[in-house]
Design a protein around this motif. Structure first.
Motif, PDB file in Angstrom:
ATOM      1  N   GLY A  11     -28.283  -8.404  50.035  1.00  0.00           N
ATOM      2  CA  GLY A  11     -26.955  -8.613  49.436  1.00  0.00           C
ATOM      3  C   GLY A  11     -27.100  -8.374  47.946  1.00  0.00           C
ATOM      4  N   SER A  12     -26.380  -7.378  47.427  1.00  0.00           N
ATOM      5  CA  SER A  12     -26.515  -7.031  45.998  1.00  0.00           C
ATOM      6  C   SER A  12     -25.219  -7.295  45.252  1.00  0.00           C
ATOM      7  CB  SER A  12     -26.890  -5.553  45.850  1.00  0.00           C
ATOM      8  OG  SER A  12     -27.952  -5.239  46.687  1.00  0.00           O
ATOM      9  N   GLY A  13     -24.517  -8.352  45.632  1.00  0.00           N
ATOM     10  CA  GLY A  13     -23.305  -8.743  44.920  1.00  0.00           C
ATOM     11  C   GLY A  13     -23.680  -9.483  43.646  1.00  0.00           C
ATOM     12  N   TYR A  33     -31.499  -4.859  48.744  1.00  0.00           N
ATOM     13  CA  TYR A  33     -30.783  -4.155  49.823  1.00  0.00           C
ATOM     14  C   TYR A  33     -29.343  -4.654  49.882  1.00  0.00           C
ATOM     15  CZ  TYR A  33     -29.113  -3.201  54.539  1.00  0.00           C
ATOM     16  OH  TYR A  33     -28.344  -2.811  55.609  1.00  0.00           O
ATOM     17  N   ASP A  34     -28.457  -3.774  50.301  1.00  0.00           N
ATOM     18  CA  ASP A  34     -27.083  -4.182  50.607  1.00  0.00           C
ATOM     19  C   ASP A  34     -26.575  -3.263  51.710  1.00  0.00           C
ATOM     20  OD1 ASP A  34     -24.733  -5.870  48.832  1.00  0.00           O
ATOM     21  OD2 ASP A  34     -23.996  -4.420  50.294  1.00  0.00           O
ATOM     22  N   VAL A  35     -25.645  -3.771  52.501  1.00  0.00           N
ATOM     23  CA  VAL A  35     -25.048  -2.955  53.550  1.00  0.00           C
ATOM     24  C   VAL A  35     -24.306  -1.768  52.926  1.00  0.00           C
ATOM     25  CG1 VAL A  35     -22.841  -4.187  53.767  1.00  0.00           C
ATOM     26  CG2 VAL A  35     -23.945  -3.274  55.810  1.00  0.00           C
ATOM     27  N   GLU A  93     -20.550 -15.268  52.444  1.00  0.00           N
ATOM     28  CA  GLU A  93     -20.654 -16.631  52.998  1.00  0.00           C
ATOM     29  C   GLU A  93     -20.000 -16.711  54.384  1.00  0.00           C
ATOM     30  OE1 GLU A  93     -22.549 -18.794  51.899  1.00  0.00           O
ATOM     31  OE2 GLU A  93     -21.808 -20.822  52.127  1.00  0.00           O
ATOM     32  N   SER A 120     -24.005 -21.206  50.011  1.00  0.00           N
ATOM     33  CA  SER A 120     -23.398 -22.260  49.192  1.00  0.00           C
ATOM     34  C   SER A 120     -23.097 -23.503  50.006  1.00  0.00           C
ATOM     35  CB  SER A 120     -22.062 -21.768  48.625  1.00  0.00           C
ATOM     36  OG  SER A 120     -22.239 -20.648  47.826  1.00  0.00           O
ATOM     37  N   HIS A 141     -30.749 -22.359  46.645  1.00  0.00           N
ATOM     38  CA  HIS A 141     -29.354 -22.144  46.215  1.00  0.00           C
ATOM     39  C   HIS A 141     -29.268 -22.002  44.700  1.00  0.00           C
ATOM     40  CE1 HIS A 141     -25.036 -23.754  45.674  1.00  0.00           C
ATOM     41  NE2 HIS A 141     -25.014 -22.468  45.924  1.00  0.00           N
ATOM     42  N   PHE A 142     -29.098 -20.747  44.268  1.00  0.00           N
ATOM     43  CA  PHE A 142     -28.981 -20.434  42.838  1.00  0.00           C
ATOM     44  C   PHE A 142     -27.556 -20.697  42.376  1.00  0.00           C
ATOM     45  CE2 PHE A 142     -32.577 -18.007  44.298  1.00  0.00           C
ATOM     46  CZ  PHE A 142     -33.445 -17.933  43.220  1.00  0.00           C
ATOM     47  N   ASN A 144     -24.361 -19.604  39.605  1.00  0.00           N
ATOM     48  CA  ASN A 144     -23.779 -18.373  39.068  1.00  0.00           C
ATOM     49  C   ASN A 144     -23.286 -18.596  37.623  1.00  0.00           C
ATOM     50  OD1 ASN A 144     -22.502 -15.881  38.940  1.00  0.00           O
ATOM     51  ND2 ASN A 144     -20.717 -16.517  40.101  1.00  0.00           N
ATOM     52  N   THR A 240     -15.380 -16.923  48.762  1.00  0.00           N
ATOM     53  CA  THR A 240     -16.496 -17.877  48.818  1.00  0.00           C
ATOM     54  C   THR A 240     -15.959 -19.310  48.726  1.00  0.00           C
ATOM     55  OG1 THR A 240     -17.961 -16.232  47.840  1.00  0.00           O
ATOM     56  CG2 THR A 240     -18.676 -18.514  47.686  1.00  0.00           C
ATOM     57  N   LYS A 275     -13.943 -10.305  41.132  1.00  0.00           N
ATOM     58  CA  LYS A 275     -14.600  -9.175  41.806  1.00  0.00           C
ATOM     59  C   LYS A 275     -13.602  -8.188  42.387  1.00  0.00           C
ATOM     60  CE  LYS A 275     -15.796 -11.982  45.848  1.00  0.00           C
ATOM     61  NZ  LYS A 275     -16.931 -12.588  46.548  1.00  0.00           N
TER      62      LYS A 275
HETATM   63  P1  NAD Z   1     -20.383 -10.988  46.616  1.00  0.00           P
HETATM   64  O1  NAD Z   1     -19.113 -10.785  47.375  1.00  0.00           O
HETATM   65  O2  NAD Z   1     -20.419 -10.692  45.154  1.00  0.00           O
HETATM   66  O3  NAD Z   1     -21.574 -10.159  47.297  1.00  0.00           O
HETATM   67  C1  NAD Z   1     -21.851 -10.206  48.657  1.00  0.00           C
HETATM   68  C2  NAD Z   1     -22.616  -8.927  48.999  1.00  0.00           C
HETATM   69  O4  NAD Z   1     -23.085  -9.014  50.354  1.00  0.00           O
HETATM   70  C3  NAD Z   1     -21.749  -7.649  48.913  1.00  0.00           C
HETATM   71  O5  NAD Z   1     -22.358  -6.727  48.051  1.00  0.00           O
HETATM   72  C4  NAD Z   1     -21.708  -7.148  50.356  1.00  0.00           C
HETATM   73  O6  NAD Z   1     -21.671  -5.730  50.441  1.00  0.00           O
HETATM   74  C5  NAD Z   1     -23.013  -7.719  50.891  1.00  0.00           C
HETATM   75  N1  NAD Z   1     -23.084  -7.782  52.356  1.00  0.00           N
HETATM   76  C6  NAD Z   1     -22.113  -8.106  53.251  1.00  0.00           C
HETATM   77  N2  NAD Z   1     -22.589  -8.033  54.505  1.00  0.00           N
HETATM   78  C7  NAD Z   1     -23.896  -7.668  54.414  1.00  0.00           C
HETATM   79  C8  NAD Z   1     -24.930  -7.422  55.345  1.00  0.00           C
HETATM   80  N3  NAD Z   1     -24.707  -7.543  56.658  1.00  0.00           N
HETATM   81  N4  NAD Z   1     -26.148  -7.058  54.904  1.00  0.00           N
HETATM   82  C9  NAD Z   1     -26.389  -6.930  53.575  1.00  0.00           C
HETATM   83  N5  NAD Z   1     -25.443  -7.146  52.613  1.00  0.00           N
HETATM   84  C10 NAD Z   1     -24.216  -7.511  53.053  1.00  0.00           C
HETATM   85  O7  NAD Z   1     -20.793 -12.511  46.910  1.00  0.00           O
HETATM   86  P2  NAD Z   1     -21.752 -13.475  46.033  1.00  0.00           P
HETATM   87  O8  NAD Z   1     -20.898 -14.262  45.115  1.00  0.00           O
HETATM   88  O9  NAD Z   1     -22.896 -12.693  45.516  1.00  0.00           O
HETATM   89  O10 NAD Z   1     -22.232 -14.486  47.169  1.00  0.00           O
HETATM   90  C11 NAD Z   1     -23.323 -14.194  48.021  1.00  0.00           C
HETATM   91  C12 NAD Z   1     -23.874 -15.480  48.628  1.00  0.00           C
HETATM   92  O11 NAD Z   1     -24.268 -16.363  47.573  1.00  0.00           O
HETATM   93  C13 NAD Z   1     -22.888 -16.263  49.490  1.00  0.00           C
HETATM   94  O12 NAD Z   1     -23.575 -16.881  50.543  1.00  0.00           O
HETATM   95  C14 NAD Z   1     -22.361 -17.303  48.508  1.00  0.00           C
HETATM   96  O13 NAD Z   1     -21.880 -18.453  49.141  1.00  0.00           O
HETATM   97  C15 NAD Z   1     -23.615 -17.599  47.708  1.00  0.00           C
HETATM   98  N6  NAD Z   1     -23.384 -18.157  46.360  1.00  0.00           N
HETATM   99  C16 NAD Z   1     -22.329 -17.730  45.614  1.00  0.00           C
HETATM  100  C17 NAD Z   1     -22.123 -18.270  44.354  1.00  0.00           C
HETATM  101  C18 NAD Z   1     -20.955 -17.833  43.508  1.00  0.00           C
HETATM  102  O14 NAD Z   1     -20.631 -18.497  42.510  1.00  0.00           O
HETATM  103  N7  NAD Z   1     -20.302 -16.735  43.820  1.00  0.00           N
HETATM  104  C19 NAD Z   1     -23.005 -19.232  43.847  1.00  0.00           C
HETATM  105  C20 NAD Z   1     -24.119 -19.620  44.624  1.00  0.00           C
HETATM  106  C21 NAD Z   1     -24.286 -19.078  45.898  1.00  0.00           C
END
Ligand code: NAD
Length: 292
Positions: A11-13, A33-35, A93, A120, A141-142, A144, A240, A275
């Motif tokens: 997941g490269s979000g 990696y990301d999908v 999530e 989360s 759990h990092f 943001n 999320t 986003k």
């Molecule tokens: P995001 O929407 O920015 O990124 C999610 C990424 O996951 C996207 O790039 C998407 O293409 C990718 N993805 C989706 N399905 C996939 C798959 N099958 N294989 C690989 N990649 C896939 O979301 P985010 O904010 O980076 O959140 C990611 C995780 O971190 C979630 O579980 C979220 O709960 C957790 N989190 C988020 C925060 C926050 O503040 N946003 C803080 C701590 C933890």
């Protein structure tokens, strides 16, 4: 268990690029990696931009920047994780998405490698049970934005062994982060407290008690929060936020965690916050404009 040297990130979000950034800066090799291949490309650009900013602020050297970038490689599929000592899942999530990832990952991963989730809110014990190694599974759990926030929560599932916990603690400490240990209950510590506050702010908007600007100004100036709750919700991502409230609502079976219908509506509209350029604020212009 071998010392952690190479870390996979799935997941490269916004969280994935932050985790890759801090891990590479701390000397770990990172496989990203990301999908969506585009997300990996934009994550690499974001990491480079954020490291450049750190160099400009003199918090890191140009050499550290160059070395960190050189330590990050991208993978086209899960085979790229075969050499990893630890893989951190940080995709959307959604429990079904995470379970499928773990299923596919276990097929290629070394038997002694650790799997972590950056979820989360979702049960670490339940996610661990979908792998072939619940004793080597842990919640890391990092917060943001990852390069800025000091805290990481560590969550053991019911089966997590001491060696896995110690290795995760060492890894997190090497990145200069502080640890809070949480029991495995819905949304852990930070989000158990933070998300009901955000949800309540959305109810306050929904019921017309105040508009977006008034609610955010009230909490910034009246409670000294650095960001207003609606601004923060947009920053986290409204999808999320909704997923976390759903996990709290279902997991604790208490109506006080009912997700606000207005939050549901924004997510259904695809207005996910920063986003997607629109949430409680519209970010498409020079400065954010409230959408209500
Ligand atoms: P995001 O929407 O920015 O990124 C999610 C990424 O996951 C996207 O790039 C998407 O293409 C990718 N993805 C989706 N399905 C996939 C798959 N099958 N294989 C690989 N990649 C896939 O979301 P985010 O904010 O980076 O959140 C990611 C995780 O971190 C979630 O579980 C979220 O709960 C957790 N989190 C988020 C925060 C926050 O503040 N946003 C803080 C701590 C933890």
């Amino acid at each position: 268990m071998a010392a952690i040297k190479t870390v996979g990130v799935i997941g490269s979000g916004q969280m994935g690029n932050g985790i890759a950034h801090v891990a590479a800066l701390a000397g770990f090799n990172v496989v990203l990696y990301d999908v969506s291949a585009d997300r990996v490309k934009s994550a690499m650009a974001t990491i480079n931009g954020n490291l450049t900013r750190q160099v400009a602020k003199k918090t890191i050297t140009e050499d550290a920047h160059r070395q960190a970038i050189a330590r990050i490689s991208s993978a086209d599929n899960f085979d790229g994780f075969a050499g990893c000592d630890l893989v951190i899942e940080t995709a959307v999530e959604k429990e079904d998405v995470k379970r499928k990832i773990f299923h596919d990952l276990c097929a290629v991963l070394r038997p002694d490698a650790i799997i972590a989730s950056n979820t989360s809110s979702i049960s670490i014990t339940r996610l661990a049970a979908s792998t072939d190694r619940p004793e080597k599974f842990i919640g890391i759990h990092f917060m943001n934005p990852v390069p800025v926030m000091e805290l990481v929560e560590l969550i053991r599932g019911i089966a997590t062994d001491d060696a896995t916990f110690d290795a995760a603690r060492e890894f997190v400490t090497a990145m200069g982060k502080q640890i809070a240990v949480s029991e495995d209950f819905p949304a852990f510590i930070v989000n158990r407290i933070l998300l009901p506050m955000i949800n309540e702010a959305i109810y306050t908007l929904y019921e017309g008690v105040g508009n977006v600007e008034a609610i955010d100004a009230a909490m910034k100036l009246g409670a000294h929060h650095p960001m207003g709750p609606l601004e923060l919700a947009d920053f986290i991502g409204l999808d999320t936020c909704l997923s976390i409230m759903q996990v709290l609502h279902e997991g604790l079976a208490d109506s006080k965690y009912r997700p606000c219908p207005l939050l549901v509506k924004y997510v259904e509209a695809g207005w996910l916050g920063r986003k997607s350029q629109r949430g409680f604020y519209d970010y498409r212009g020079d400065k954010p404009v409230p959408t209500r």
